[in-house]
Design a protein around this motif. Structure first.
Motif, mmCIF file in Angstrom:
data_model
loop_
_atom_site.group_PDB
_atom_site.id
_atom_site.type_symbol
_atom_site.label_atom_id
_atom_site.label_comp_id
_atom_site.label_asym_id
_atom_site.label_seq_id
_atom_site.Cartn_x
_atom_site.Cartn_y
_atom_site.Cartn_z
ATOM 1 N N GLY A 58 -32.360 31.599 127.569
ATOM 2 C CA GLY A 58 -30.933 31.329 127.390
ATOM 3 C C GLY A 58 -30.210 31.484 128.710
ATOM 4 O O GLY A 58 -30.586 30.867 129.695
ATOM 5 N N MET A 59 -29.199 32.347 128.719
ATOM 6 C CA MET A 59 -28.387 32.457 129.923
ATOM 7 C C MET A 59 -29.112 33.170 131.045
ATOM 8 O O MET A 59 -28.754 33.040 132.202
ATOM 9 N N GLY A 60 -30.091 33.978 130.706
ATOM 10 C CA GLY A 60 -30.763 34.747 131.736
ATOM 11 C C GLY A 60 -30.081 36.087 131.947
ATOM 12 O O GLY A 60 -29.409 36.591 131.059
ATOM 13 N N GLY B 175 -24.078 36.705 132.977
ATOM 14 C CA GLY B 175 -23.230 36.056 131.984
ATOM 15 C C GLY B 175 -22.996 34.588 132.276
ATOM 16 O O GLY B 175 -22.257 33.929 131.566
ATOM 17 N N LYS C 7 -36.686 36.373 119.061
ATOM 18 C CA LYS C 7 -36.025 36.143 120.348
ATOM 19 C C LYS C 7 -35.331 37.409 120.796
ATOM 20 O O LYS C 7 -34.655 38.059 120.001
ATOM 21 N N LEU D 202 -21.617 32.970 121.919
ATOM 22 C CA LEU D 202 -22.985 33.289 122.306
ATOM 23 C C LEU D 202 -23.811 33.411 121.033
ATOM 24 O O LEU D 202 -23.422 34.123 120.108
ATOM 25 N N LEU E 195 -29.230 38.858 123.853
ATOM 26 C CA LEU E 195 -28.492 39.272 125.045
ATOM 27 C C LEU E 195 -27.417 40.289 124.710
ATOM 28 O O LEU E 195 -26.957 41.019 125.577
ATOM 29 N N ILE F 184 -14.318 32.276 130.515
ATOM 30 C CA ILE F 184 -15.712 32.735 130.465
ATOM 31 C C ILE F 184 -16.310 32.731 131.868
ATOM 32 O O ILE F 184 -16.971 33.687 132.284
ATOM 33 N N ILE G 122 -34.627 41.268 128.463
ATOM 34 C CA ILE G 122 -34.862 40.012 127.748
ATOM 35 C C ILE G 122 -36.190 39.436 128.205
ATOM 36 O O ILE G 122 -36.556 39.521 129.366
ATOM 37 N N LYS H 80 -15.648 27.275 130.195
ATOM 38 C CA LYS H 80 -14.190 27.327 130.322
ATOM 39 C C LYS H 80 -13.800 28.429 131.300
ATOM 40 O O LYS H 80 -14.556 29.396 131.491
ATOM 41 N N ALA I 95 -28.025 33.346 119.094
ATOM 42 C CA ALA I 95 -29.353 33.949 119.293
ATOM 43 C C ALA I 95 -30.191 33.192 120.315
ATOM 44 O O ALA I 95 -31.147 33.741 120.859
ATOM 45 N N SER I 96 -29.836 31.950 120.619
ATOM 46 C CA SER I 96 -30.603 31.213 121.616
ATOM 47 C C SER I 96 -30.297 31.711 123.021
ATOM 48 O O SER I 96 -30.959 31.323 123.973
ATOM 49 N N GLY I 97 -29.254 32.551 123.151
ATOM 50 C CA GLY I 97 -28.899 33.055 124.470
ATOM 51 C C GLY I 97 -27.945 32.154 125.215
ATOM 52 O O GLY I 97 -27.657 32.389 126.379
ATOM 53 N N THR I 98 -27.465 31.112 124.567
ATOM 54 C CA THR I 98 -26.499 30.237 125.223
ATOM 55 C C THR I 98 -25.221 30.189 124.402
ATOM 56 O O THR I 98 -25.199 30.604 123.243
ATOM 57 N N ARG I 99 -24.151 29.694 125.015
ATOM 58 C CA ARG I 99 -22.877 29.586 124.304
ATOM 59 C C ARG I 99 -22.795 28.214 123.660
ATOM 60 O O ARG I 99 -22.909 27.201 124.348
#
Lengths: 447, 316, 333
Positions: B136-138, B141, A339, A85, A342, B216, C7, B213, A87-91
């Motif tokens: 991002g993910m919101g 998770g 940003k 994860l 999360l 996760i 967020i 995966k 800083a963009s909030g995605t993996r």
């Protein structure tokens, strides 16, 4: 006093950590290096699980021209190459390194002695850019645009001057301010290197007037360097925006995209970048650490830390007295453009200029009410746009209209939303519109 | 007096005459020739202007149909709202036959209810999925699941999508859904699929969009597909299930509705819709009630049935 | 950290400005003129203003709750109070209560809520109310009580206002008629007949200065209106002395009230400085034209309403100067 001509706001400065000297953060137990620490193509890992690395070892090579390599900031063993994860909030893909000791690559010069440009006459423009490229240096102000790309002007463009962005117009952040106070000579040599790399002999350092000590010190030191001028600027956000800074310092306005600063003869680099360039060229040290401001109204000890890249934010906040009880929002960067993160397990990257903790009450936005057409967003917009209209057009999905009203010129500085008396989420909607319109323009260009 | 009336009549008459001449000239000079069949086709279309056919509104579709008919075939032209009956009418006007197209329906491929998928963060900003997607993910998770702001609901012109406040997920009203695809386009995460409705509305779907995966995905949501591939094995005979990017997908064309995969899925991510209730077995009451609880929450408009026994459906 | 993290997209801070602050800021700016109106018209002013404000707030609440059936309360944002106050300022102090209530209903009901409430109305609601009353009940709306009758209400003695005197002068073609006008200091402080809020030019200008200082409004609209009126009426006076002197024109009637408080209404005025200047100049011209050659002695409210209608057009064509536009234009050359 100079400043940019259109719009702008003045948020409360809150520079809580301005008086706290830079101190070194402890080494993390595990460092995580995201492959997406810059704008452009992601870096490609060149290590695999089990590899031994030292401080300065190449972990990943650049994935294209607009990209940058990534070096290890710690010594130890690569534990895995997996998603993390960020800083963009995605993996996204990252290299995990388990830290053992602190062993540096031998090529790195760790002595504090100042190396002046006159000591290294053999350096020419090409050699400097090459070194910068190999050191993985990106814009350290937060945009993380690979540095060597900016220093290689496209054919037909000629740089006339270099402007160092030492404005630090974001509230709370003080990393650049402290850097100037503690390493003025290195920054000046860094600026000289940039000037030599793009072949100009005029350099400006733009500093906002709320840092009088830095202005005095830099002016004093700059006397020993030819062609470098310190320009004090009126305090106004977003002066640190590239286009706004050029307008403020040399009174030239960069036209709407696709024009870039070099079209008006300016090359802008952040003061932290200049320092990193000095270290890379003169000391052979790749970009492995940076100064980060850890701050917030309820943080016990707001500080400026010199931390290794890849250190999780949790550790940085622990060094400053731990995460306050009432934390509501954790922001990577400043409050205007940072940003919201999360989680605190996210590692710091090349672009992490600050870590701001807001308490629950500060963090919540007020309920939006209808637009009263007060035009305050219009007068605040530093790009001369009409945020109320762009936001409405984005909501109604009138992409054509938004494009006609120059939505792509938006620099997402947030001045409109900051100033809106109705607390409308103007920039939220404009971002949606901007990214959609950019997509439409790209697909049209592809045809 | 007579004079006044006479003048008035003359003036009015002259104005009328002049206007008539102008209208006549203009209507001839600027006349736009349009194929009369376009208007005829337009008349039988639903005039919802939803764009589900891929053309700009019903008139655009009508023009496209007429053009295609000149080429000799209406292949590939389908008004998803009007469906087969309307297309037959269109074909009748244009003097062509139309091939049968199977009816479709929108399917929300996410089962991340409030219970299945715990919220880790709280989104604060414009209530729009597209805005939340930019963070991002919101809130959860899961970087692939429903964001719950209802962009799809606001795009539905047929009142066929509604947010369920309990689950936080949109639900499709199959009766009203015309498969126009506006919701699928609106979803920034591509969760909604326009899928074959299946015989009697029966279909088996993987209600998950998570490409992470297994570990996760498992941590993010109780009902996620973890890419274990068990369903793929049960379906070796028909090869209807493929596993790509840690996510199983059932090809509706190949699916034989045996529902073995549904049983095989360890996470309960595969769901059958509109199947008749199965007879519960007595020996597994605990598991059964558990299952039925879950599936009651999970079904979209018609409660799906507890998964215990494979009953060959009439469709087979 | 008991709560979940919040967020959102940037910016994460807000300047702290709000609709309430702006609306009540204008109300505060109106207080000096309000006190003056109480001083000059006493009981009548109090009744008219109280009725107007209360009925505007009531209609806003009732329409939101029972007709639009919207949740929440919009009366707290202060816009209804402001509309009520401005409507009251535009009425003579001897107006019967039932007329004021009708005016408030038209202002809030037709002028504002029909279009969807705050921020949606194309015309200034207070002016819609006032013009409705002026056209429907011209006798009551144009009999102005003489200042200084503190206990009188509908029974107050009335007299001609400076505007009537000016119109008479034009109608008779005799510049001597203008001698009847009160002197300039009197008009500045406000011992003349007229609507409640029109009487004291000085106090209105103080309120305007307060709004400029608080950055509630910008200088563009008031300056362009007042400047245009001064220049235009000055030329008229030089050409033919039957037209009044510019400083008298400026201080008479609702000109200053309109220029500083009515024309600057956020919702119905243009968004850019350039647009606001065009808007202001047109209002100034229209006002003088209506005053000198129109059927009504006062042209301010009509001028503002007419220009309100042009605001969307002005917004479409008057874009702010984009960053880098200068260079773009030079390149085109």
């Amino acid at each position: 006093m100079k400043t940019f001509k259109i719009g702008g706001v003045h948020p409360a400065e809150n520079k809580l950590s301005a008086a706290s000297p830079i101190r070194e953060a402890a080494l993390p137990k595990q460092a995580v290096f995201s492959m997406f620490q810059h704008i452009g193509a992601p870096a490609k890992p060149v290590v695999k699980k089990g590899d031994e690395v030292k401080v300065g070892t190449l972990l990943a090579e650049a994935g294209g021209f607009v990209s940058a390599p990534i070096h290890s900031s710690v010594s130890g063993k690569v534990s895995k190459v997996d998603v993390a994860l960020d800083a963009s909030g995605t993996r996204r893909m990252a290299v995990y390194v388990d830290v053992e000791g602190d062993e540096w690559e031998e090529s790195i010069d760790r002595s504090p002695a100042l190396v002046k440009l006159s000591n290294r006459p053999e350096l020419d423009s090409k050699a400097i850019v090459e070194k910068i490229k190999n050191a993985g240096i990106v814009g350290m102000g937060g945009a993380t645009f690979p540095c060597h790309v900016k220093l290689s002007p496209p054919p037909g463009c000629k740089a006339e001057c270099v402007i160092i962005n030492a404005v630090e117009c974001e509230p709370y952040l003080t990393a650049d301010h402290r850097l100037m106070l503690e390493h003025p000579e290195e920054i000046l040599v860094g600026l000289q290197l940039i000037m030599k790399a793009v072949g100009v002999n005029k350099g400006y350092i733009g500093i906002e007037n709320n840092k009088p000590d830095a202005i005095a010190l830099m002016t004093e030191k700059a006397k020993g360097y030819q062609g470098i001028e310190v320009v004090p600027l009126k305090v106004k956000y977003p002066q640190g925006g590239e286009k706004q800074l050029i307008d403020a310092v040399i009174s030239r306005q960069v036209p709407a995209p696709p024009a870039i600063p070099i079209n008006v003869g300016a090359v802008v680099q952040n003061v932290g970048t200049a320092f990193a360039i000095y270290q890379a060229v003169m000391k052979n040290k790749p970009l492995i650490d940076r100064i980060i401001t850890v701050t917030g109204k309820s943080v016990k000890q707001p500080s400026n830390l010199l931390a290794r890249l890849g250190t999780p934010f949790q550790q940085l906040i622990d060094e400053c007295g731990g995460l306050p009880e009432d934390s509501g929002k954790i922001i990577g960067g400043g409050p205007m453009m940072g940003k919201a993160l999360l989680s605190l397990d996210i590692p710091m990257t090349k672009g992490s200029s600050g870590l701001l903790i807001m308490n629950d009450k500060e963090a919540r936005r007020a309920q939006p009410s209808p637009c009263i057409r007060c035009a305050k967003c219009v007068s605040a917009c530093p790009m001369g746009l009409e945020p109320y209209l762009l936001s409405k057009q984005s909501k109604l999905e009138d992409w054509e209209g938004a494009e006609k009203n120059d939505i792509t010129s938006c620099i997402e500085c947030g001045s409109c939303q900051f100033t809106c008396p109705s607390h409308r989420p103007l920039l939220d909607m404009i971002r949606v519109g901007k990214s959609t319109v950019m997509g439409i323009i790209r697909s049209r260009a592809a045809k | 007096m007579v004079n006044v009336i006479l003048i008035a009549v003359c003036v009015l008459g002259l104005i009328g005459l002049a206007s008539a001449v102008i209208l006549f000239v203009v209507s001839h000079k600027f006349a736009v020739h349009e194929d009369p069949r376009i208007a005829q086709v337009g008349a039988v279309l639903p005039q919802a202007n939803c764009g589900g056919c891929g053309y700009p509104g019903c008139s655009g579709f009508a023009a496209a149909c007429v053009k295609a008919a000149d080429g000799g075939s209406l292949e590939g032209k389908l008004c998803p709202v009007g469906g087969q009956p309307v297309m037959e009418q269109v074909a009748g006007i244009l003097g062509l036959a139309v091939e049968a197209a199977a009816p479709k329906v929108a399917v929300v491929r996410c089962n991340g209810t409030c219970e299945n998928r715990p919220r880790q963060a709280q989104f604060d900003g414009a209530r729009s999925c597209r805005v939340q997607q930019m963070t991002g993910m919101g809130e959860t998770g899961c970087g692939y699941g429903c964001l719950g702001c209802g962009d799809c609901v606001s795009k539905c012109q047929f009142d066929a999508l509604h947010m369920n406040p309990e689950t936080g997920l949109p639900e499709v009203d199959e009766e009203k859904c015309t498969a126009c695809g506006a919701c699928a386009k609106a979803c920034p995460r591509g969760i909604i699929e326009i899928r074959l409705k299946g015989p009697k509305g029966r279909r088996v779907v993987v209600l998950c969009n998570n490409k992470d995966k297994g570990a996760i995905a498992n941590k993010a949501c109780k009902a996620s597909c973890i890419g274990c591939g068990k369903c793929v094995k049960t379906c070796e005979k028909f090869e209807a299930i493929t596993l790509e990017n840690n996510l199983a997908y059932i090809d509706a064309e190949k699916c034989k509705m045996c529902r073995k995969c549904e049983e095989a899925c360890p996470k309960g991510a595969i769901h059958g819709f509109n199947f008749p209730p199965r007879k519960p077995k007595a020996e597994e009451p605990a598991a059964q009630s558990n299952q039925s609880n879950q599936s009651n929450q999970n079904t979209q408009s018609t409660p799906s049935t507890p998964i215990k026994e494979v009953e060959p459906s009439k469709a087979e | 950290m008991a709560n979940r993290l919040i967020i959102s997209l940037s910016p994460h801070v807000h300047g702290g400005d709000s609709v309430q602050k702006n609306m009540y800021g204008v109300c505060i700016a109106l207080v000096p003129a309000l006190l003056a109106s109480l001083w000059f018209f006493g009981l009548g002013a109090a009744i008219v203003l109280a009725t107007s404000v209360l009925s505007c707030v009531f209609f806003e609440w009732a329409i939101t709750k029972f007709l639009l059936k919207r949740p929440g309360c919009t009366i707290c944002d202060g816009s209804a109070v402001l509309t009520g106050l401005l409507l009251g300022f535009n009425l003579p102090s001897n107006l019967p209560i039932w007329l004021i209530i009708i005016g408030a209903l038209v202002a809030i009901g037709i002028g504002k809520m029909t279009f969807g409430g705050l921020g949606q109305n194309p015309f200034n609601p207070a002016l819609v109310g006032r013009v409705f009353l002026l056209i429907s009940f011209p006798v009551q709306m144009t009999s102005w009580p003489v200042a200084g009758q503190l206990t009188a209400y509908t029974d107050a003695e009335t007299a001609a206002t400076p505007l009537f005197i000016m119109q008479n002068a034009i109608a008779s073609g005799d510049p001597a008629e203008l001698q009847k006008l009160p002197d300039a200091t009197q008009m500045l402080i406000g011992q003349t007949g007229g609507s409640l809020g029109e009487v004291s030019a000085l106090l209105l200008l103080i309120g305007c200065a307060f709004m400029l200082w608080k950055k509630i409004i910008t200088w563009h609209i008031p300056v362009s209106i007042l400047g245009t009126v001064a220049v235009f009426s000055g030329i008229m006076h030089i050409v033919n002395p039957i037209y009044a002197m510019p400083h008298v024109v400026l201080m008479s009637g609702g000109l200053i009230l309109g220029a500083c408080f009515m024309a600057t209404d956020y919702v119905t005025s243009p968004m850019t400085g350039k647009g606001q200047l065009i808007y202001g100049i047109c209002i100034g011209l229209l006002t003088v034209i209506i005053r000198n050659w129109g059927a009504y002695p006062e042209g301010m409210s009509f001028a503002i309403l007419i220009m309100n209608a042009f605001t969307p057009l002005i917004n479409t064509y008057c874009k702010p100067e984009r960053f880098g536009e200068v260079i773009r234009k030079e390149e085109k050359k």
